[in-house]
Every structure is written in C-alpha cells, then in structure tokens.
Design a protein around this motif. Structure first.
Motif, PDB file in Angstrom:
ATOM      1  N   TYR A 291     -14.261   6.758  14.288  1.00 14.58           N
ATOM      2  CA  TYR A 291     -14.338   8.207  14.200  1.00 14.58           C
ATOM      3  C   TYR A 291     -12.937   8.795  14.109  1.00 14.58           C
ATOM      4  CZ  TYR A 291     -15.745  13.002  15.070  1.00 14.58           C
ATOM      5  OH  TYR A 291     -15.950  14.356  14.950  1.00 14.58           O
ATOM      6  N   ARG A 292     -12.828   9.818  13.253  1.00 16.04           N
ATOM      7  CA  ARG A 292     -11.590  10.588  13.099  1.00 16.04           C
ATOM      8  C   ARG A 292     -11.933  12.059  13.323  1.00 16.04           C
ATOM      9  NH1 ARG A 292      -7.740   7.799   9.438  1.00 16.04           N
ATOM     10  NH2 ARG A 292      -8.605   5.758   9.059  1.00 16.04           N
ATOM     11  N   PRO A 293     -11.030  12.824  13.926  1.00 15.03           N
ATOM     12  CA  PRO A 293     -11.336  14.232  14.195  1.00 15.03           C
ATOM     13  C   PRO A 293     -11.406  15.055  12.903  1.00 15.03           C
ATOM     14  CG  PRO A 293      -9.060  13.748  14.764  1.00 15.03           C
ATOM     15  CD  PRO A 293      -9.699  12.443  14.387  1.00 15.03           C
TER      16      PRO A 293
ATOM     17  N   LEU B 226     -13.231  20.533  19.879  1.00 19.93           N
ATOM     18  CA  LEU B 226     -13.172  21.470  18.748  1.00 19.93           C
ATOM     19  C   LEU B 226     -14.139  21.087  17.627  1.00 19.93           C
ATOM     20  CD1 LEU B 226      -9.291  21.835  18.476  1.00 19.93           C
ATOM     21  CD2 LEU B 226     -10.896  23.451  19.492  1.00 19.93           C
ATOM     22  N   ASP B 227     -14.511  19.817  17.557  1.00 20.32           N
ATOM     23  CA  ASP B 227     -15.444  19.368  16.524  1.00 20.32           C
ATOM     24  C   ASP B 227     -16.896  19.668  16.881  1.00 20.32           C
ATOM     25  OD1 ASP B 227     -13.664  18.506  14.613  1.00 20.32           O
ATOM     26  OD2 ASP B 227     -13.632  16.433  15.310  1.00 20.32           O
ATOM     27  N   GLY B 228     -17.139  20.241  18.045  1.00 19.85           N
ATOM     28  CA  GLY B 228     -18.474  20.692  18.439  1.00 19.85           C
ATOM     29  C   GLY B 228     -19.540  19.616  18.355  1.00 19.85           C
ATOM     30  N   PRO B 229     -20.619  19.892  17.616  1.00 20.69           N
ATOM     31  CA  PRO B 229     -21.729  18.930  17.524  1.00 20.69           C
ATOM     32  C   PRO B 229     -21.301  17.564  16.965  1.00 20.69           C
ATOM     33  CG  PRO B 229     -22.395  21.054  16.625  1.00 20.69           C
ATOM     34  CD  PRO B 229     -20.920  21.142  16.913  1.00 20.69           C
ATOM     35  N   ASP B 230     -20.320  17.547  16.065  1.00 21.50           N
ATOM     36  CA  ASP B 230     -19.830  16.267  15.544  1.00 21.50           C
ATOM     37  C   ASP B 230     -19.234  15.422  16.666  1.00 21.50           C
ATOM     38  OD1 ASP B 230     -20.592  16.973  13.004  1.00 21.50           O
ATOM     39  OD2 ASP B 230     -18.579  17.525  12.336  1.00 21.50           O
ATOM     40  N   ALA B 231     -18.521  16.071  17.593  1.00 21.20           N
ATOM     41  CA  ALA B 231     -17.922  15.352  18.718  1.00 21.20           C
ATOM     42  C   ALA B 231     -18.997  14.828  19.669  1.00 21.20           C
ATOM     43  CB  ALA B 231     -16.946  16.259  19.465  1.00 21.20           C
TER      44      ALA B 231
ATOM     45  N   ARG C 268      -8.162  17.241  11.100  1.00 22.75           N
ATOM     46  CA  ARG C 268      -7.725  16.767   9.783  1.00 22.75           C
ATOM     47  C   ARG C 268      -7.648  17.923   8.783  1.00 22.75           C
ATOM     48  NH1 ARG C 268      -7.549  11.487   9.042  1.00 22.75           N
ATOM     49  NH2 ARG C 268      -8.101  11.552   6.837  1.00 22.75           N
ATOM     50  N   ILE C 269      -8.637  18.811   8.828  1.00 24.04           N
ATOM     51  CA  ILE C 269      -8.635  19.964   7.925  1.00 24.04           C
ATOM     52  C   ILE C 269      -7.458  20.886   8.250  1.00 24.04           C
ATOM     53  CG2 ILE C 269      -9.907  22.069   7.320  1.00 24.04           C
ATOM     54  CD1 ILE C 269     -12.507  20.378   7.772  1.00 24.04           C
TER      55      ILE C 269
ATOM     56  N   ALA D 245      -4.210  21.681   5.792  1.00 23.06           N
ATOM     57  CA  ALA D 245      -3.940  23.067   5.378  1.00 23.06           C
ATOM     58  C   ALA D 245      -2.554  23.519   5.831  1.00 23.06           C
ATOM     59  CB  ALA D 245      -5.012  23.993   5.939  1.00 23.06           C
ATOM     60  N   LEU D 246      -2.190  23.193   7.064  1.00 25.39           N
ATOM     61  CA  LEU D 246      -0.886  23.598   7.592  1.00 25.39           C
ATOM     62  C   LEU D 246       0.253  22.887   6.863  1.00 25.39           C
ATOM     63  CD1 LEU D 246       0.414  25.449   9.616  1.00 25.39           C
ATOM     64  CD2 LEU D 246       0.199  23.667  11.338  1.00 25.39           C
ATOM     65  N   ALA D 247       0.074  21.628   6.532  1.00 25.91           N
ATOM     66  CA  ALA D 247       1.101  20.882   5.795  1.00 25.91           C
ATOM     67  C   ALA D 247       1.319  21.507   4.414  1.00 25.91           C
ATOM     68  CB  ALA D 247       0.714  19.410   5.666  1.00 25.91           C
ATOM     69  N   ILE D 248       0.237  21.874   3.746  1.00 31.35           N
ATOM     70  CA  ILE D 248       0.350  22.524   2.434  1.00 31.35           C
ATOM     71  C   ILE D 248       1.055  23.868   2.580  1.00 31.35           C
ATOM     72  CG2 ILE D 248      -1.000  23.622   0.594  1.00 31.35           C
ATOM     73  CD1 ILE D 248      -3.052  21.298   1.006  1.00 31.35           C
TER      74      ILE D 248
END
Length: 167
Positions: free
Chosen positions: A19-21, A135-140, A25-26, A30-33
């Motif tokens: 699993y990856r967060p 922060l990933d909510g239901p995915d977490a 990742r999003i 976005a911040l790097a761009i």
C-alpha cells in the motif's frame, strides 16, 4: 526476459500486501509541479522587471535548477509504502527501506491520536507506518484491514490489536 527482470518479478511475488498513500502522492506531485512552475516564472519575470539587479541566463538557469532540486527532494515522499509478506513487514520511507522479520513483529496498532498506524516491536519500541494515513479516509481503513488479514496469515497474534495493546 533478462535475469534482472526475473529476479525483480520473483521479489515482488513474495509480498502479499502493498500500500502507498493515495492523497499524499497526489499532493506531493501537485506541489512539486507548482514549485517548478513558480521557479520558471521567477526566472522569466526577474529578467523583465526593473529591480536594479542584472539577471543573466546563468541566474535564470539557477532559479530553474533550484526549483527542480526542491521538487526532487519533495518527491522522495513518493517512495513511502508498506509491504507485508513471507519475509515480514517492509516499511519504506523517503530515504530508506527496512524489513522487520516476523520474529521481531509484536503487532500492528493504530492509536486514536495518531495519523498513521504503528508496527509494534519488542521492548515497547515501534515504528510508524507512514503509508497508511488517516487522510486517505476509507482507503486507509480498507488498507489497514487488508494489512491485518495479511499479518494474520504469518503471525496471528500480531494481527489482534487487543493482544498487542495488553503486552
């Protein structure tokens, strides 16, 4: 397929859960761009503005390179993941990766006040599992359940939060 590809494929097969967060990742991408874009804009605007400072091509290039460096450092957060399988539990952070063998795993807990679960180790030590973030909510929640099920296959007592909490 070459020998290295075969080795990589076999190495991935030993992990039953990975699993990856997702939101991290999003946000990081976005911040790097944004960081690179802002540095490019600065490089262009500073040449056109009347600041009293002479800005040359080398300075412009330096702005862009600095933006790329900042973005690159930020992108190390994209490496974060957790894997569970026969060898144990692997936690990979921004800079390093480590596998805890099953004999060293006491359990997995998710304290209410925490942003991520903890891999419980002997002598009341623990390590944060940054890959599973609230922060990933239901995915977490789903990832935590799948991780517990995978742990249960290799070390049943470590998957029970009540047992781990009472150690």
């Amino acid at each position: 397929m070459n020998g290295h590809g075969d080795q990589q494929h076999r190495a991935d097969e030993i992990w039953d859960f990975e699993y990856r967060p997702r939101r991290l990742r999003i946000a990081v991408t976005a911040l790097a761009i944004l960081i690179v874009a802002v540095h490019i804009v600065w490089a262009v605007v500073l040449v056109r503005g009347d600041t009293g400072v002479t800005v040359g091509i080398a300075d412009q290039l330096a702005f862009v390179v600095i933006g790329l460096i900042f973005a690159g450092v930020l992108c190390t957060l994209l490496r974060i993941r957790v894997r569970v399988g026969e060898p144990g539990v692997e936690i990979r952070g921004p800079l390093r990766s480590r596998v805890w063998e099953w004999r060293h795993v006491v359990g997995i807990t998710f304290p209410r006040s925490s942003m991520w679960p903890r891999l419980e180790l002997p002598a009341y030590e623990h390590v944060g599992v940054w890959a599973i973030l609230t922060l990933d909510g239901p995915d977490a929640v789903e990832a935590m359940g799948r991780m517990r099920e995978t742990i249960r296959r290799y070390k049943p007592v470590a998957a029970d939060p009540e047992t781990v909490a009472d150690r």
